[in-house]
Design a protein around this motif. Structure first.
Motif, PDB file in Angstrom:
ATOM      1  N   TYR A   1      16.191  11.360   2.100  1.00 47.88           N
ATOM      2  CA  TYR A   1      14.865  11.954   1.882  1.00 47.88           C
ATOM      3  C   TYR A   1      15.080  13.440   1.567  1.00 47.88           C
ATOM      4  N   GLN A   2      14.717  13.814   0.354  1.00 52.12           N
ATOM      5  CA  GLN A   2      15.058  15.146  -0.146  1.00 52.12           C
ATOM      6  C   GLN A   2      13.863  16.100  -0.154  1.00 52.12           C
ATOM      7  N   THR A   3      14.190  17.384  -0.062  1.00 51.34           N
ATOM      8  CA  THR A   3      13.135  18.393  -0.232  1.00 51.34           C
ATOM      9  C   THR A   3      12.702  18.367  -1.702  1.00 51.34           C
ATOM     10  N   PRO A   4      11.449  18.705  -1.990  1.00 53.56           N
ATOM     11  CA  PRO A   4      10.993  18.648  -3.390  1.00 53.56           C
ATOM     12  C   PRO A   4      11.677  19.717  -4.250  1.00 53.56           C
ATOM     13  N   ASP A   5      11.861  19.393  -5.527  1.00 54.89           N
ATOM     14  CA  ASP A   5      12.516  20.336  -6.458  1.00 54.89           C
ATOM     15  C   ASP A   5      11.757  21.664  -6.508  1.00 54.89           C
ATOM     16  N   LEU A   6      10.447  21.555  -6.390  1.00 55.94           N
ATOM     17  CA  LEU A   6       9.598  22.750  -6.497  1.00 55.94           C
ATOM     18  C   LEU A   6       9.958  23.804  -5.448  1.00 55.94           C
ATOM     19  N   LEU A   7      10.465  23.345  -4.303  1.00 58.02           N
ATOM     20  CA  LEU A   7      10.788  24.284  -3.217  1.00 58.02           C
ATOM     21  C   LEU A   7      12.296  24.393  -2.997  1.00 58.02           C
ATOM     22  N   ASP A   8      13.046  23.970  -3.990  1.00 64.01           N
ATOM     23  CA  ASP A   8      14.502  23.989  -3.843  1.00 64.01           C
ATOM     24  C   ASP A   8      15.084  25.299  -4.390  1.00 64.01           C
ATOM     25  N   PHE A   9      14.694  26.374  -3.761  1.00 62.28           N
ATOM     26  CA  PHE A   9      15.231  27.690  -4.164  1.00 62.28           C
ATOM     27  C   PHE A   9      15.164  28.612  -2.945  1.00 62.28           C
ATOM     28  N   PRO A  10      15.989  29.646  -2.926  1.00 63.03           N
ATOM     29  CA  PRO A  10      15.920  30.560  -1.775  1.00 63.03           C
ATOM     30  C   PRO A  10      14.662  31.428  -1.840  1.00 63.03           C
ATOM     31  N   LEU A  11      13.930  31.486  -0.744  1.00 69.45           N
ATOM     32  CA  LEU A  11      12.703  32.304  -0.710  1.00 69.45           C
ATOM     33  C   LEU A  11      13.067  33.779  -0.758  1.00 69.45           C
ATOM     34  N   PHE A  12      14.115  34.125  -0.002  1.00 63.20           N
ATOM     35  CA  PHE A  12      14.652  35.493  -0.063  1.00 63.20           C
ATOM     36  C   PHE A  12      16.095  35.474   0.430  1.00 63.20           C
ATOM     37  N   THR A  13      16.811  36.507   0.083  1.00 63.89           N
ATOM     38  CA  THR A  13      18.205  36.643   0.515  1.00 63.89           C
ATOM     39  C   THR A  13      18.309  37.931   1.326  1.00 63.89           C
ATOM     40  N   LEU A  14      18.853  37.797   2.512  1.00 63.07           N
ATOM     41  CA  LEU A  14      18.969  38.963   3.398  1.00 63.07           C
ATOM     42  C   LEU A  14      20.394  38.995   3.938  1.00 63.07           C
ATOM     43  N   PHE A  15      21.014  40.108   3.847  1.00 66.45           N
ATOM     44  CA  PHE A  15      22.407  40.277   4.299  1.00 66.45           C
ATOM     45  C   PHE A  15      23.306  39.188   3.700  1.00 66.45           C
ATOM     46  N   GLY A  16      23.021  38.790   2.473  1.00 70.31           N
ATOM     47  CA  GLY A  16      23.840  37.775   1.802  1.00 70.31           C
ATOM     48  C   GLY A  16      23.514  36.350   2.206  1.00 70.31           C
ATOM     49  N   GLN A  17      22.553  36.169   3.132  1.00 66.86           N
ATOM     50  CA  GLN A  17      22.183  34.808   3.546  1.00 66.86           C
ATOM     51  C   GLN A  17      20.836  34.418   2.937  1.00 66.86           C
ATOM     52  N   GLU A  18      20.748  33.156   2.539  1.00 65.85           N
ATOM     53  CA  GLU A  18      19.513  32.698   1.907  1.00 65.85           C
ATOM     54  C   GLU A  18      18.595  32.024   2.941  1.00 65.85           C
ATOM     55  N   PHE A  19      17.302  32.271   2.768  1.00 69.64           N
ATOM     56  CA  PHE A  19      16.310  31.557   3.567  1.00 69.64           C
ATOM     57  C   PHE A  19      15.531  30.691   2.591  1.00 69.64           C
ATOM     58  N   SER A  20      15.627  29.372   2.766  1.00 63.54           N
ATOM     59  CA  SER A  20      15.087  28.469   1.743  1.00 63.54           C
ATOM     60  C   SER A  20      13.562  28.489   1.707  1.00 63.54           C
ATOM     61  N   ALA A  21      13.051  28.250   0.504  1.00 63.84           N
ATOM     62  CA  ALA A  21      11.592  28.218   0.317  1.00 63.84           C
ATOM     63  C   ALA A  21      10.992  27.075   1.135  1.00 63.84           C
ATOM     64  N   TYR A  22      11.769  26.000   1.306  1.00 64.01           N
ATOM     65  CA  TYR A  22      11.233  24.846   2.032  1.00 64.01           C
ATOM     66  C   TYR A  22      10.948  25.204   3.496  1.00 64.01           C
ATOM     67  N   ARG A  23      11.855  26.026   4.075  1.00 63.22           N
ATOM     68  CA  ARG A  23      11.624  26.443   5.471  1.00 63.22           C
ATOM     69  C   ARG A  23      10.374  27.325   5.561  1.00 63.22           C
ATOM     70  N   GLY A  24      10.206  28.153   4.541  1.00 61.06           N
ATOM     71  CA  GLY A  24       8.987  28.979   4.473  1.00 61.06           C
ATOM     72  C   GLY A  24       7.757  28.087   4.380  1.00 61.06           C
ATOM     73  N   PHE A  25       7.884  27.010   3.606  1.00 59.43           N
ATOM     74  CA  PHE A  25       6.790  26.049   3.448  1.00 59.43           C
ATOM     75  C   PHE A  25       6.469  25.371   4.797  1.00 59.43           C
ATOM     76  N   MET A  26       7.549  25.000   5.523  1.00 60.65           N
ATOM     77  CA  MET A  26       7.353  24.379   6.841  1.00 60.65           C
ATOM     78  C   MET A  26       6.575  25.317   7.775  1.00 60.65           C
ATOM     79  N   MET A  27       6.957  26.603   7.736  1.00 65.87           N
ATOM     80  CA  MET A  27       6.278  27.578   8.603  1.00 65.87           C
ATOM     81  C   MET A  27       4.809  27.709   8.203  1.00 65.87           C
ATOM     82  N   THR A  28       4.569  27.766   6.877  1.00 70.61           N
ATOM     83  CA  THR A  28       3.191  27.934   6.397  1.00 70.61           C
ATOM     84  C   THR A  28       2.319  26.764   6.837  1.00 70.61           C
ATOM     85  N   ILE A  29       2.848  25.550   6.648  1.00 71.49           N
ATOM     86  CA  ILE A  29       2.071  24.362   7.030  1.00 71.49           C
ATOM     87  C   ILE A  29       1.764  24.394   8.533  1.00 71.49           C
TER      88      ILE A  29
END
Lengths: 231, 316
Positions: free
Chosen positions: B120-148
């Motif tokens: 079961y995959q995350t949707p392509d629409l959210l398959d990108f890093p929301l932001f990069t901090l100190f060289g680490q990526e925070f995925s858009a999907y995790r941001g989506f989970m928080m928003t929901i």
């Protein structure tokens, strides 16, 4: 409006109502009197569907015995319980909203009108129900039931614990409610308010109606008062 | 150090908010009906599986909307035709019923979907890093989970405290007969609350499935934690469940991200043990290893010092 015929009710094996018969007409104020434990509260609880009934209960020509409480309320029968059951964590306004049967106020009453009739409640609209005095809680409980636009209300011991001045206000309010075409069944232990506002009254004893008459006739019936009412 | 703290906080919030989505439904059901629904996490698992199947044909977004509705409807039917009848036999019968239901759902999931882990995959629409901090990526999907999750909290809070339906629900919790006398169909309200509670669990499953993997044991993994949250927050308290969810999410996340262990503590105290000591495993234990135990430890502490939970009220 309401016709109760040969009504029986049980708590476990205890036979509480033993064939109650009475009726309330349109726009009438009728009192159901009696000492503690004779079955007055059980009568209204049984009519309201809280206690399983045996016998016939007709409301507006329709048999309601065996119906669920919310269905009975929807037919236009309101009930103000003895313990008032104000929701202490809800505000006065929220308590009134709770009485509405749909999102929009319908019929004879709305919140603003309630507030104009009871300035005390208007001032305390955002105060929690639990913070009100006994008298205010009684008024709120009555207003909450009226918000559902009933054609008849049954009020169980509304004067319990209230100061004489508040009882006076309550009597005026009940008269005002009846003037708007709402029938009232007043369940009381105290004679004063019942004699003042009732058109007819019934006296209960041992789970049955033992006397039916008018306030004037009851005042003359010393034997009835002595045997069934006075402490 | 700062990047570890920031990412541990973000991951902790994601986990905590997800846990809240699950705990909110359980709290709602308990506070209204007095039912501790042991099958609650099973509805979470069911949500993930149903959404997975839907996503194969109609995509992730359809699953996101339809799966919680299906799970909620199933929950409502279970309340109407199962729990309501069992309710007449008391709380023990209810507990046994929900216990059995949990096993039934788990077996059904294995029967229909098999024992393997689903892709079961995350949707392509959210398959990108929301932001990069100190060289680490925070995925858009995790941001989506928080928003929901935050959206659900705000919506629940609004509905329960501001709307007429919420007022009726609050009143029905404590005075069901009075509410019925005012013309409200209390059993229907209970069924609706059970349906919404299970739908919320289903929604949590839908959005957690792609991240925490969709497999037949996913209900067991979160099931006990959710109960811990509800007890720590205070039985029946939505705000308490919210605080406890975030506490446990953050606690576990910080524990996993830390590199502190017994050796550091012992060194600090000037104690050292030989590597061949029989209790070497105990002396070398570190915080990430005991992270899964921490919620239960917190539960024990709360039960000792505040048995009613953080925001729970003692019954009169």
């Amino acid at each position: 409006m309401l016709k109760v015929s040969d009504l029986h009710a049980y708590y476990g094996k205890s036979h509480i109502l033993q064939g109650v018969n009475f009726h309330v007409g349109e726009g009438e104020i009728v009192s159901l009197l009696g000492r503690n434990g004779v079955g007055r509260s059980t009568t209204v609880k049984t009519i309201m569907g809280e206690v399983a009934p045996q016998g016939s209960i007709e409301f507006k020509g329709q048999e309601i015995a065996g119906k669920k409480s919310f269905e009975i309320a929807h037919l236009g029968l309101g009930y103000v319980p003895e313990n008032r059951d104000i929701f202490p964590s809800l505000t006065v306004r929220q308590n009134l909203v709770l009485g509405m049967k749909s999102n929009k106020p319908q019929g004879r009453w709305n919140i603003e009108e309630m507030f104009s009739m009871f300035p005390n409640l208007a001032e305390r609209g955002d105060v929690h129900g639990g913070a009100l005095s006994g008298g205010e809680q009684q008024m709120l409980c009555m207003c909450r039931t009226l918000m559902g636009d009933p054609d008849m209300i049954m009020i169980d011991e509304p004067t319990e614990g209230l100061a004489p001045k508040i009882v006076e206000q309550l009597a005026q309010l009940l008269q005002e409610i009846a003037n708007r075409g709402v029938s009232i069944l007043l369940v009381e232990q105290k004679l004063s308010i019942a004699l003042k506002i009732s058109k007819r009254l019934y006296v209960m004893g041992h789970g049955k109606i033992v006397y039916e008459g008018t306030p004037e006739s009851l005042l003359k019936a010393d034997d009835v008062r002595g045997e069934w009412l006075e402490v | 150090m700062l990047e570890v703290f920031i990412f541990a906080t973000l991951n902790g919030l994601v986990t905590g908010l997800l846990l809240f989505m699950l705990a909110s439904g359980l709290t709602l059901i308990f506070s209204m009906m007095g039912v501790l629904n042991f099958a609650h996490a099973s509805f979470y698992m069911l949500g993930a599986y149903v959404a997975y199947s839907i996503s194969l044909y109609f995509g992730f977004w359809t699953g996101l909307i339809v799966a919680p509705l299906i799970v909620g409807l199933l929950g409502a039917l279970i309340e109407r035709y199962g729990l309501r009848r069992v309710h007449q036999s008391g709380h023990v019968a209810e507990l046994v019923f929900t216990f059995g239901l949990a096993f039934l759902i788990e077996e059904a999931v294995q029967f229909f979907w098999g024992r393997d882990t689903k892709n079961y995959q995350t949707p392509d629409l959210l398959d990108f890093p929301l932001f990069t901090l100190f060289g680490q990526e925070f995925s858009a999907y995790r941001g989506f989970m928080m928003t929901i999750s935050i959206g659900i909290f705000i919506a629940l809070y609004y509905v329960l405290t501001k709307s007429r339906v919420g007022i009726i629900i609050q009143a029905a919790i404590t005075h069901p007969q009075t509410v019925a006398n005012l013309g409200h169909n209390v059993p229907l309200i209970f069924m609706g609350v059970f349906g919404v509670g299970t739908a919320l669990a289903g929604l949590a499953g839908v959005i957690a499935g792609p991240v925490l993997t969709t497999f037949p044991g996913m209900a067991t993994v979160l099931g006990s934690i959710v109960f811990v949250i509800v007890v720590i927050g205070g039985l029946g308290s939505l705000a308490g469940a919210f605080i406890a969810s975030l506490m446990i999410g953050l606690l576990q996340s910080y524990a996993i991200a830390s590199d502190v262990g017994m050796p550091d503590l012992l060194n600090l105290l000037g104690i050292s043990f030989a590597r061949d000591h029989p209790l070497n495993d105990l002396w070398t234990i570190n915080l990430p290893q005991i992270a899964p135990v921490l919620p239960f430890l917190l539960l024990v502490l709360v039960l000792i010092f505040r048995p009613t939970g953080l925001l729970g009220k003692r019954e009169e």
